[in-house]
Design an enzyme around this catalytic site. Structure first.
Site, PDB file in Angstrom:
ATOM      1  N   ASN A 117       0.818  -1.211   0.000  1.00  9.34           N
ATOM      2  CA  ASN A 117       0.000   0.000   0.000  1.00  9.34           C
ATOM      3  C   ASN A 117       0.853   1.264   0.000  1.00  9.34           C
ATOM      4  O   ASN A 117       0.517   2.257  -0.651  1.00  9.34           O
ATOM      5  CB  ASN A 117      -0.946  -0.001   1.203  1.00  9.34           C
ATOM      6  CG  ASN A 117      -2.195  -0.821   0.939  1.00  9.34           C
ATOM      7  OD1 ASN A 117      -2.370  -1.387  -0.135  1.00  9.34           O
ATOM      8  ND2 ASN A 117      -3.074  -0.894   1.914  1.00  9.34           N
TER       9      ASN A 117
ATOM     10  N   ALA B  82      -2.824  11.548 -12.185  1.00  4.69           N
ATOM     11  CA  ALA B  82      -2.750  12.727 -11.327  1.00  4.69           C
ATOM     12  C   ALA B  82      -4.157  13.172 -10.952  1.00  4.69           C
ATOM     13  O   ALA B  82      -5.103  12.996 -11.717  1.00  4.69           O
ATOM     14  CB  ALA B  82      -2.019  13.861 -12.038  1.00  4.69           C
TER      15      ALA B  82
ATOM     16  N   ARG C  95     -14.337   8.073   3.961  1.00  3.21           N
ATOM     17  CA  ARG C  95     -13.197   8.146   4.881  1.00  3.21           C
ATOM     18  C   ARG C  95     -11.967   8.711   4.170  1.00  3.21           C
ATOM     19  O   ARG C  95     -11.575   8.226   3.120  1.00  3.21           O
ATOM     20  CB  ARG C  95     -12.893   6.766   5.457  1.00  3.21           C
ATOM     21  CG  ARG C  95     -13.897   6.298   6.498  1.00  3.21           C
ATOM     22  CD  ARG C  95     -13.613   4.892   6.977  1.00  3.21           C
ATOM     23  NE  ARG C  95     -13.897   3.900   5.952  1.00  3.21           N
ATOM     24  CZ  ARG C  95     -13.745   2.588   6.112  1.00  3.21           C
ATOM     25  NH1 ARG C  95     -13.276   2.123   7.267  1.00  3.21           N
ATOM     26  NH2 ARG C  95     -14.032   1.756   5.128  1.00  3.21           N
TER      27      ARG C  95
ATOM     28  N   CYS D 283      -7.515   2.825   3.549  1.00  2.78           N
ATOM     29  CA  CYS D 283      -6.270   2.053   3.509  1.00  2.78           C
ATOM     30  C   CYS D 283      -5.017   2.906   3.337  1.00  2.78           C
ATOM     31  O   CYS D 283      -4.174   2.945   4.235  1.00  2.78           O
ATOM     32  CB  CYS D 283      -6.348   1.008   2.394  1.00  2.78           C
ATOM     33  SG  CYS D 283      -7.550  -0.288   2.695  1.00  2.78           S
TER      34      CYS D 283
END
Length: 447
Positions: free
Chosen positions: A209, A253, A329, A261
Site C-alpha cells: 500500500n 494525477a 473516509r 487504507c
C-alpha cells in the site's frame, strides 16, 4: 465445504464472507454491532459495494451465509476464524488495535475445539505474535490453535472481482501446516500463493500500500511541476507508462488518495519506523504531497474567483473518495468541501451513493438530486470523484445553468480544449500547456 466464521461486517469481512460462501462454504458472520446484524438479517446492506447485495442475498437464500452477534454461535463448528475488524489510526498515526485485541480475547474465551485463526485486518508487524499470546492467556482450558496472517488486497468499488481473481494470496505463520491448510481453502481462486512467516506477511501488506501511495504522490508532484512549466501530466504519464519497468498503473494525477487504507497504512508504517528509531523521509513526503494536492484545489477555486470564495456558491461533483463506493473516509472531496465551507462558501453537492454519509459528516452541505441542480447558479464547479456518469454530462446544459462557467477538474476527466470551446474557464491537474506556458516562453527567449 468448510465451516468458516468471519468476525466483522465491514468491507473486508462482508466481502470475504460472501465470496467464500459463494465458493460453497458455510459462513457465519459475527459482529457486535446489533444494528448491522439486524440489517443483514433483513436483507439490507450496511455498505455499498457493486454486486455485494446480490451476492449476500444469493448465499443467504441458499443457507450458506448466516449472521449473529454471538461469538458462540459463530465459532460453533468453525474450522477457520477470519478476523476482519477495523484498525483505525490513533493519535500519532499508529494503528489502533483495540478491536483486534477484543476479537482475540472473545475467540479465546469462546472456542471449544481447535481452530485456525486468520487475521485479515491490516495490523502492525508483530501483531500476529501477540494475538497468539492473547488467545493462549485467555483460554478457559488449553485448546490447540494456529494464527495465520492473510492480508487483504481488496479495492473498494471492485472488491468482489479482487477477491475472486486475486493477483496473489499471502499467508504467514509460524505453523507451516496451518498455512498450507489455509492455502487449500483459497485453492479455488487459482492464484499464486506466497507462504512466509507472520511478520513478513504483515509487512507485505504495508509495503504494497505504501508503494502504491508513493506512485500516486509521485505523479501528483510531477503534475505540480507540469502546471508551472507548461507541460501536460496526462501525456507525461502516458509516455512513462509504456516503459515496462514503470507501467501505466497508479499514474493518474488528481486530488490525491483517500479511503480507509492508503492514508492509514502509510501513517502506521511511518509510526512503526519512527518507534524503532528510523527516519522514514519518503513516507512522510508521500503524505505531505497528498495533503498539498488537496489544498491546490481550494487554491485554484480562490484564484479563479478573484481571491476568495466567501459568499460564493460552488458545486462539488463527487464526495466518495473514489468511484463505485459510498465510503467518504479520508476523502479528498470532504477535505475540500470542509475548507470551502470554512472560508464562507455555499457548497452544493452531488454524489450517486455517498450523499447520506457526507451530510452526516458535513451537515452544512447543500444536497442536490443530480449534477445539473448542483451546477445551477454555481460560480464554479469542482469535479472531484471520477464517477462514470460525470463523463457523460451535457456540458452545454451545465454551461447554461452556471452563474459563471468555471470548471476545476480534479480528476482530469475532460478535454481542456473542448471545455474552452464550450465557453468554460477550465483548470485541470497538471495540464499547464496553453500555448503560453513557461516552457514556450523560455524557448522563445532563447532564440
Amino acid at each position: 465445504m468448510s465451516e468458516l466464521c468471519v468476525i466483522g461486517s465491514g468491507y473486508v469481512g462482508l466481502v470475504t464472507g460472501a465470496c467464500f460462501a459463494d465458493l460453497g462454504n458455510n459462513v457465519t458472520l459475527v459482529d457486535i454491532d446489533e444494528g448491522k446484524i439486524d440489517m443483514l438479517q433483513n436483507g439490507q446492506m450496511p455498505i455499498y459495494e457493486p454486486g455485494l447485495a446480490e451476492l449476500v442475498q444469493r448465499n443467504t437464500s441458499a443457507g450458506r451465509m448466516h449472521f449473529t452477534t454471538a461469538y458462540a454461535q459463530g465459532l460453533s463448528g468453525a474450522e477457520f476464524v477470519f478476523v476482519c475488524v477495523g484498525t483505525p489510526s490513533g493519535v500519532d498515526g499508529e494503528a489502533d488495535l483495540q478491536y483486534v485485541r477484543s476479537a482475540a480475547r472473545s475467540i479465546a474465551e469462546t472456542m471449544e475445539h481447535p481452530l485456525i485463526v486468520i487475521n485479515k485486518s491490516t495490523v502492525p508487524v508483530g501483531t500476529g505474535d501477540w494475538t497468539k499470546e492473547i488467545i493462549e492467556n485467555n483460554q478457559a482450558q488449553p485448546i490447540d490453535f494456529a494464527v495465520v496472517s492473510c492480508p487483504e488486497f481488496l479495492r473498494e468499488g471492485s472488491a468482489i472481482p479482487d477477491f475472486m481473481q486475486p493477483d496473489r494470496t499471502v499467508l504467514g505463520s509460524t505453523d507451516r501446516a496451518a498455512a498450507e491448510t489455509v492455502a487449500e481453502l483459497y485453492a479455488p481462486l487459482d492464484a499464486p500463493v506466497v507462504i512466509t512467516d507472520l511478520r513478513t506477511a504483515e509487512m507485505i501488506k504495508y509495503a504494497s500500500n505504501a508503494f502504491l501511495a508513493t506512485r500516486i504522490s509521485f505523479i501528483n508532484e510531477i503534475s505540480i511541476i507540469c502546471e508551472r512549466l507548461g507541460a501536460d501530466v496526462e501525456e507525461v504519464a502516458r509516455g512513462m507508462g509504456f516503459d515496462k519497468r514503470i507501467g501505466p498503473h497508479f499514474l493518474q494525477a488528481g486530488v490525491g488518495f483517500g479511503g480507509s487504507c492508503f492514508p492509514k497504512d502509510v501513517q502506521a508504517l511511518t509510526n512503526m519506523a519512527q518507534t524503532h528509531g528510523m527516519h522514514p523521509q519518503l513516507l512522510k513526503a508521500v503524505m505531505e504531497i497528498n495533503a498539498f494536492q488537496r489544498r491546490q484545489i481550494t487554491q485554484k477555486a480562490r484564484e479563479m474567483l478573484g481571491g476568495n470564495v466567501n459568499g460564493k456558491t460552488l458545486a462539488i461533483l463527487g464526495l466518495a473518495f473514489k468511484q463505485n463506493t459510498d465510503d467518504i473516509r479520508e476523502s479528498p472531496s470532504i477535505t475540500v468541501a470542509r475548507s470551502l465551507l470554512n472560508q464562507g462558501a455555499d457548497v452544493k453537492v452531488y454524489d450517486p451513493v455517498a450523499m447520506a454519509n457526507a451530510r452526516a459528516e458535513l451537515p452544512d452541505l447543500q444536497p442536490c438530486d443530480n449534477p445539473y441542480s448542483a451546477a445551477e447558479d454555481a460560480e464554479a464547479m469542482l469535479v472531484l470523484t471520477p464517477w462514470n456518469e460525470f463523463k457523460q454530462l451535457d456540458m452545454k446544459r451545465i454551461r447554461h445553468l452556471m452563474k459563471r462557467p468555471i470548471i476545476i477538474d480534479g480528476r482530469n476527466m475532460y478535454s481542456p480544449d473542448e471545455m474552452r470551446l464550450l465557453g468554460f474557464e477550465y483548470r485541470g491537474v497538471g495540464r499547464g500547456y496553453n500555448g503560453q506556458g513557461m516552457c514556450a516562453a523560455g524557448a522563445a527567449e532563447s532564440v
